[in-house]
Scaffold this active site. Structure first.
Site, PDB file in Angstrom:
ATOM      1  N   GLY A 188       0.547  -1.157  -0.572  1.00 40.41           N
ATOM      2  CA  GLY A 188      -0.449  -0.134  -0.034  1.00 40.41           C
ATOM      3  C   GLY A 188       0.691   1.180  -0.123  1.00 40.41           C
ATOM      4  N   ASN A 195       1.055   2.834  -2.560  1.00 38.32           N
ATOM      5  CA  ASN A 195       0.697   4.036  -3.252  1.00 38.32           C
ATOM      6  C   ASN A 195      -1.023   4.618  -2.396  1.00 38.32           C
ATOM      7  OD1 ASN A 195       1.334   4.430  -5.873  1.00 38.32           O
ATOM      8  ND2 ASN A 195       2.572   1.935  -5.728  1.00 38.32           N
ATOM      9  N   MET A 252      -4.001  -7.552  -6.684  1.00 40.63           N
ATOM     10  CA  MET A 252      -3.593  -8.350  -7.227  1.00 40.63           C
ATOM     11  C   MET A 252      -4.595  -9.497  -8.023  1.00 40.63           C
ATOM     12  SD  MET A 252      -1.102  -8.088  -7.561  1.00 40.63           S
ATOM     13  CE  MET A 252       0.273  -8.983  -8.340  1.00 40.63           C
ATOM     14  N   ARG A 253      -5.739  -9.191  -8.593  1.00 44.80           N
ATOM     15  CA  ARG A 253      -7.216  -9.206  -8.774  1.00 44.80           C
ATOM     16  C   ARG A 253      -7.625  -8.762  -9.554  1.00 44.80           C
ATOM     17  NH1 ARG A 253      -8.386 -13.155  -4.956  1.00 44.80           N
ATOM     18  NH2 ARG A 253     -10.099 -14.443  -6.882  1.00 44.80           N
ATOM     19  N   ASN A 265      -6.258   2.499 -13.046  1.00 43.11           N
ATOM     20  CA  ASN A 265      -4.788   1.414 -12.171  1.00 43.11           C
ATOM     21  C   ASN A 265      -3.599   2.026 -12.905  1.00 43.11           C
ATOM     22  OD1 ASN A 265      -3.828  -0.844 -11.579  1.00 43.11           O
ATOM     23  ND2 ASN A 265      -3.230  -1.863 -14.020  1.00 43.11           N
ATOM     24  N   HIS A 301       0.681   0.645 -13.333  1.00 38.43           N
ATOM     25  CA  HIS A 301       1.760  -0.657 -13.560  1.00 38.43           C
ATOM     26  C   HIS A 301       2.633   0.108 -13.981  1.00 38.43           C
ATOM     27  CE1 HIS A 301       2.481  -4.361 -15.934  1.00 38.43           C
ATOM     28  NE2 HIS A 301       2.804  -3.897 -16.486  1.00 38.43           N
TER      29      HIS A 301
HETATM   30  C1  GRF Z   1       2.580  -0.909  -7.887  1.00 40.88           C
HETATM   31  O1  GRF Z   1       4.580  -0.753  -8.049  1.00 40.88           O
HETATM   32  C2  GRF Z   1       1.681  -0.902  -9.011  1.00 40.88           C
HETATM   33  O2  GRF Z   1       2.531  -0.303  -9.555  1.00 40.88           O
HETATM   34  C3  GRF Z   1       2.100  -2.121  -9.070  1.00 40.88           C
HETATM   35  O3  GRF Z   1       1.892  -2.654  -7.768  1.00 40.88           O
HETATM   36  C4  GRF Z   1       3.068  -2.414  -6.878  1.00 40.88           C
HETATM   37  C5  GRF Z   1       1.643  -1.567  -5.428  1.00 40.88           C
HETATM   38  O4  GRF Z   1       2.648  -1.260  -4.759  1.00 40.88           O
HETATM   39  N1  GRF Z   1       0.566  -2.614  -9.704  1.00 40.88           N
HETATM   40  P1  GRF Z   1       2.200  -0.972  -3.341  1.00 40.88           P
HETATM   41  O5  GRF Z   1       1.415  -1.799  -2.721  1.00 40.88           O
HETATM   42  O6  GRF Z   1       1.015   0.256  -3.812  1.00 40.88           O
HETATM   43  O7  GRF Z   1       3.235  -1.115  -2.866  1.00 40.88           O
END
Ligand code: GRF
Length: 273
Positions: A84, A86, A162-163, A179, A181
């Protein structure tokens, strides 16, 4: 074929793939889903009892037409599965007054996701779905869509979720599931974008923020930021740099949405106004 025709052909093919991939009629939320409690819980302006919910352009135009000072914080939900960071970047940007958004709900696909702790520390309502609920992914997405609507979310921000997302979410929030990436799409799609780019020895990689839909990692691209890979970096160094970019870019894109600047064109490219 002119490049315009090619773009149109690509868009048609893409729509066909979406239809095949996940928007089969039996996968769509039932009328009951749209007709029941969720309808009563959402605000009056958003209660049309049909599958056609306002698309991104309509909502973005509404925000763009408002004076900046009158724009309410963008109501968002965040979906995550892991650490988390982000989510934290969004929370910090809101706290710093750099992002005009309010995180109404954090949904975690697993109880051990550290992102849940970050949400709780920020006093954000959370929802954790059990493995049993996910046994039927369509039903799980009905639950998530219902809860996001009930919490008043207009946009769904996937942050390390992750789904796959399925029709109930995609139809409830048309073009409003976003999303991030960790590579420059359409290169290095899938769950290991950083490692795959590193293994291929690319000299430039980066981060993409895009609209999510049924064709994984293929939705309209809102923003990208490139990163030059320096000699001597290992994959961990690359990852650190990618994450650092994500933590700046994601709040910036959500702020674009808060300002009503994102417009999806007919050919499924995005104009940032
Ligand atoms: C990030 O690298 C994002 O690009 C990918 O999953 C990761 C999530 O990281 N989709 P976090 O859980 O926000 O630390």
């Amino acid at each position: 074929m002119s490049s315009r025709d090619e773009a149109q052909a690509a868009a048609d093919e893409y729509r066909r793939l979406i239809e095949e991939a996940a928007l089969a009629p039996e996968a769509l939320p039932s009328d009951a889903f749209f007709g029941d409690a969720a309808e009563r819980e959402v605000d009056a302006g958003n209660t049309a009892a049909s599958h056609a919910r306002p698309g991104i352009n309509e909502l973005q135009d509404e925000r763009a037409a408002q004076d900046q000072a009158d724009r309410a914080p963008l109501p968002i939900g965040v979906l995550l599965s892991g650490s988390g960071t982000n989510l934290q970047a969004l929370i910090d940007a809101i706290d710093a007054g750099e992002l005009n958004a309010e995180i109404k709900l954090v949904v975690a696909s697993r109880p051990s996701a550290y992102g849940l702790k970050r949400a709780e520390a920020a006093c954000i309502q959370t929802l954790t779905l059990s493995k049993e609920t996910y046994a039927d992914p369509i039903q799980a997405d009905e639950v998530i869509a219902h809860e996001l609507l009930a919490a008043g979310c207009e946009y769904v921000i996937m942050a390390g979720y992750m789904r796959m997302v399925h029709a109930p979410l995609l139809v409830t929030f048309p073009d409003r599931v976003i999303n991030i990436h960790p590579a420059l799409l359409p290169s290095f799609q899938g769950a290991h974008g950083i490692q795959d780019a590193f293994d291929r020895g690319v000299k430039v990689t980066g981060v993409t923020v895009h609209i999510a839909n049924a064709v994984y990692d293929m939705g309209p691209i809102i923003a990208q930021r490139a990163l030059v890979v320096e000699e001597g970096w290992d994959v961990d160094t690359l990852e650190e740099h990618i994450h650092a970019i994500e933590h700046v870019l994601y709040p910036e894109v959500v702020q674009m949405l808060a300002d009503g600047r994102v417009h999806v064109r007919e050919n499924l490219t995005v104009e940032v106004r």
